[in-house]
Write a protein that holds these residues in place. Structure first.
Motif, short mmCIF file in Angstrom:
data_model
loop_
_atom_site.label_atom_id
_atom_site.label_comp_id
_atom_site.label_asym_id
_atom_site.label_seq_id
_atom_site.Cartn_x
_atom_site.Cartn_y
_atom_site.Cartn_z
N ALA A 276 0.84 -1.21 0.17
CA ALA A 276 0.00 -0.03 -0.06
C ALA A 276 0.59 1.17 -0.17
O ALA A 276 1.76 1.51 0.92
CB ALA A 276 -0.84 0.06 1.20
N VAL A 277 0.92 1.98 -1.07
CA VAL A 277 1.98 3.13 -1.19
C VAL A 277 0.98 4.33 -1.25
O VAL A 277 -0.21 4.48 -2.14
CB VAL A 277 2.66 2.78 -2.55
CG1 VAL A 277 3.61 4.20 -2.83
CG2 VAL A 277 3.34 1.59 -2.70
N GLU A 278 1.46 5.29 -0.58
CA GLU A 278 0.97 6.63 -0.33
C GLU A 278 0.97 7.35 -1.75
O GLU A 278 2.18 7.77 -1.92
CB GLU A 278 1.33 7.41 0.70
CG GLU A 278 0.68 8.78 1.14
CD GLU A 278 1.07 9.47 2.35
OE1 GLU A 278 0.08 10.23 2.97
OE2 GLU A 278 2.32 9.22 2.78
N LYS A 279 0.05 7.80 -2.16
CA LYS A 279 0.27 8.36 -3.53
C LYS A 279 -0.65 9.71 -3.73
O LYS A 279 -1.67 9.72 -3.22
CB LYS A 279 -0.16 7.45 -4.90
CG LYS A 279 0.80 6.23 -4.88
CD LYS A 279 0.41 5.43 -6.30
CE LYS A 279 1.43 4.49 -6.28
NZ LYS A 279 1.25 3.48 -7.57
N TYR B 109 -3.90 12.63 -0.87
CA TYR B 109 -2.94 11.67 -0.86
C TYR B 109 -3.88 10.39 -0.23
O TYR B 109 -4.60 10.60 0.77
CB TYR B 109 -1.74 11.76 0.32
CG TYR B 109 -0.63 12.62 -0.45
CD1 TYR B 109 0.26 11.88 -1.12
CD2 TYR B 109 -0.74 13.84 -0.24
CE1 TYR B 109 1.33 12.62 -1.73
CE2 TYR B 109 0.67 14.73 -0.87
CZ TYR B 109 1.60 13.92 -1.40
OH TYR B 109 2.35 14.58 -2.18
N ARG B 110 -3.82 9.22 -0.66
CA ARG B 110 -4.22 7.97 -0.29
C ARG B 110 -3.45 6.88 -0.47
O ARG B 110 -2.44 7.00 -1.37
CB ARG B 110 -5.76 7.76 -1.30
CG ARG B 110 -6.56 8.81 -1.39
CD ARG B 110 -7.54 8.65 0.02
NE ARG B 110 -8.49 9.54 -0.13
CZ ARG B 110 -8.72 10.77 0.65
NH1 ARG B 110 -7.72 11.35 1.13
NH2 ARG B 110 -9.63 11.66 0.26
N TYR B 111 -3.60 5.80 0.25
CA TYR B 111 -2.79 4.65 0.21
C TYR B 111 -3.60 3.73 -0.69
O TYR B 111 -4.70 3.23 -0.66
CB TYR B 111 -2.72 3.90 1.61
CG TYR B 111 -1.82 4.64 2.47
CD1 TYR B 111 -0.31 4.06 2.46
CD2 TYR B 111 -2.07 5.52 3.18
CE1 TYR B 111 0.68 4.72 3.06
CE2 TYR B 111 -1.31 6.25 3.93
CZ TYR B 111 0.05 5.78 3.96
OH TYR B 111 1.18 6.47 4.99
N ILE C 46 -0.05 -7.04 4.10
CA ILE C 46 -0.07 -5.67 3.41
C ILE C 46 1.26 -4.97 4.24
O ILE C 46 1.19 -4.75 5.24
CB ILE C 46 -1.33 -4.93 3.57
CG1 ILE C 46 -2.48 -5.66 3.04
CG2 ILE C 46 -1.13 -3.47 3.03
CD1 ILE C 46 -3.89 -5.25 3.45
N THR C 47 2.09 -4.35 3.31
CA THR C 47 3.08 -3.51 3.74
C THR C 47 2.82 -2.10 3.37
O THR C 47 2.61 -1.83 2.23
CB THR C 47 4.33 -3.91 3.45
OG1 THR C 47 4.72 -5.37 3.72
CG2 THR C 47 5.58 -3.10 3.96
N CYS C 48 2.72 -1.15 4.25
CA CYS C 48 2.33 0.26 3.92
C CYS C 48 3.65 1.08 4.05
O CYS C 48 4.42 0.98 4.74
CB CYS C 48 1.49 0.75 4.98
SG CYS C 48 -0.01 -0.12 5.23
N GLY D 130 8.67 6.52 0.57
CA GLY D 130 8.98 5.25 0.58
C GLY D 130 9.33 4.62 1.73
O GLY D 130 10.13 3.50 1.69
N LYS D 131 8.98 5.18 2.74
CA LYS D 131 9.26 4.57 4.27
C LYS D 131 8.37 3.50 4.56
O LYS D 131 7.41 4.09 4.50
CB LYS D 131 9.82 5.74 5.14
CG LYS D 131 9.85 5.28 6.54
CD LYS D 131 10.15 6.36 7.56
CE LYS D 131 10.13 5.95 8.94
NZ LYS D 131 9.68 6.88 9.88
N GLU D 132 8.72 2.62 5.01
CA GLU D 132 7.62 1.55 5.54
C GLU D 132 7.10 2.10 6.99
O GLU D 132 7.85 2.45 7.61
CB GLU D 132 8.20 0.18 5.73
CG GLU D 132 7.32 -1.11 6.18
CD GLU D 132 7.98 -2.13 6.75
OE1 GLU D 132 7.70 -3.15 7.57
OE2 GLU D 132 8.84 -2.79 5.66
N VAL D 133 5.63 2.06 6.79
CA VAL D 133 5.04 2.80 8.20
C VAL D 133 4.25 1.71 8.72
O VAL D 133 3.84 2.13 10.04
CB VAL D 133 4.34 4.12 7.93
CG1 VAL D 133 5.54 5.13 7.46
CG2 VAL D 133 3.41 3.84 6.76
#
Length: 188
Positions: free
Chosen positions: A7-10, A24-26, A129-131, A136-139
Motif C-alpha cells: 500500500a503506497v501513499e500516492k 494523498y491516499r494509500y 500488506i506493507t504500507c 518510500g518509508k515503511e510505516v
C-alpha cells in the motif's frame, strides 16, 4: 502461503484542473514476483512428473496449440488444476436485426474461469500488506483478517440486471450463457 501486497501513499487528482491540489491516499496492489519463464516452468513440471524436459516441452507445446485451436472454435477449454478458458467479446446491442454488423464489436476477450479448488486456495491464502508513505518509508504491516471473498466474474450482477450487460446499449458475450459450438463439433 501468503500473498504480499503493498500500500503506497500516492497523490491522486480527480480533475484535470491544475489548481486541484489532489489528495494523498494509500493505494494497494499485489507485489509482483519475478515472471517465471517457460523454461523454468517446464523444468519444474518435468521434475514433478518424472518425465524428461524434452517430453514435457513437447507436451506443453502441443497442449498450447490444442487449447488455442479449440478456444478459437468456440469451446471452453479445461486448463488442468486451474479452470477453463474461452474467448468472448463485448459488443453494442441494437434493436433491429438489419443493424447487426461486426462494427458493433467493442473488444474481443479471453475469459478465464477458475475452478473451485483454485478459488478455495486463493480464499485460504493469507495476505500481508506493507504500507509505505510518500517518501518510500515503511510505516505499517497488516496481516489479513478480511472475509476472504473471491470475485466471481461469471456470476457478478450488472448495471441493468441482465446477464452479460456492460451498461447502456452494450452486452458482454462471454458470461455464463452457455456454449456455442461452431460447425456442430463435439464438446468432449
Amino acid at each position: 502461503m501468503t500473498m504480499k501486497v503493498k500500500a503506497v501513499e500516492k497523490k491522486l487528482k480527480f480533475t484535470k484542473d491544475e489548481n486541484d491540489p489532489g489528495v494523498y491516499r494509500y493505494v494497494m496492489s499485489p507485489e509482483q514476483y519475478s515472471s517465471l519463464n517457460q523454461k523454468k516452468v517446464i523444468r519444474e513440471a518435468a521434475l514433478r512428473s518424472g518425465v524428461s524436459q524434452g517430453v514435457m516441452q513437447a507436451c506443453w507445446d502441443a497442449a498450447g496449440e490444442v487449447i488455442k485451436a479449440w478456444a478459437t472454435e468456440g469451446h471452453s477449454v479445461a486448463l488442468p488444476g486451474l479452470g477453463t478458458m474461452r474467448f468472448g467479446l463485448r459488443s453494442k446491442s441494437v434493436e433491429k436485426v438489419e443493424d447487426v454488423k461486426s462494427s458493433l464489436i467493442i473488444s474481443r476477450r479471453i475469459i478465464f474461469t477458475p475452478d473451485t479448488d483454485l478459488k478455495d486456495e486463493l480464499k485460504n491464502t493469507a495476505i500481508v500488506i506493507t504500507c509505505y508513505d510518500r517518501d518510500g518509508k515503511e510505516v505499517k504491516r497488516v496481516t489479513s483478517a478480511d472475509d476472504a471473498e473471491v470475485e466471481d466474474n461469471e456470476n457478478e450482477s450488472t448495471d441493468s440486471g441482465n446477464n452479460g450487460s456492460t451498461g447502456s446499449g452494450s452486452t458482454d458475450n462471454g458470461g455464463n450463457t452457455g456454449t456455442v459450438t461452431p460447425g456442430g463439433g463435439d464438446e468432449g
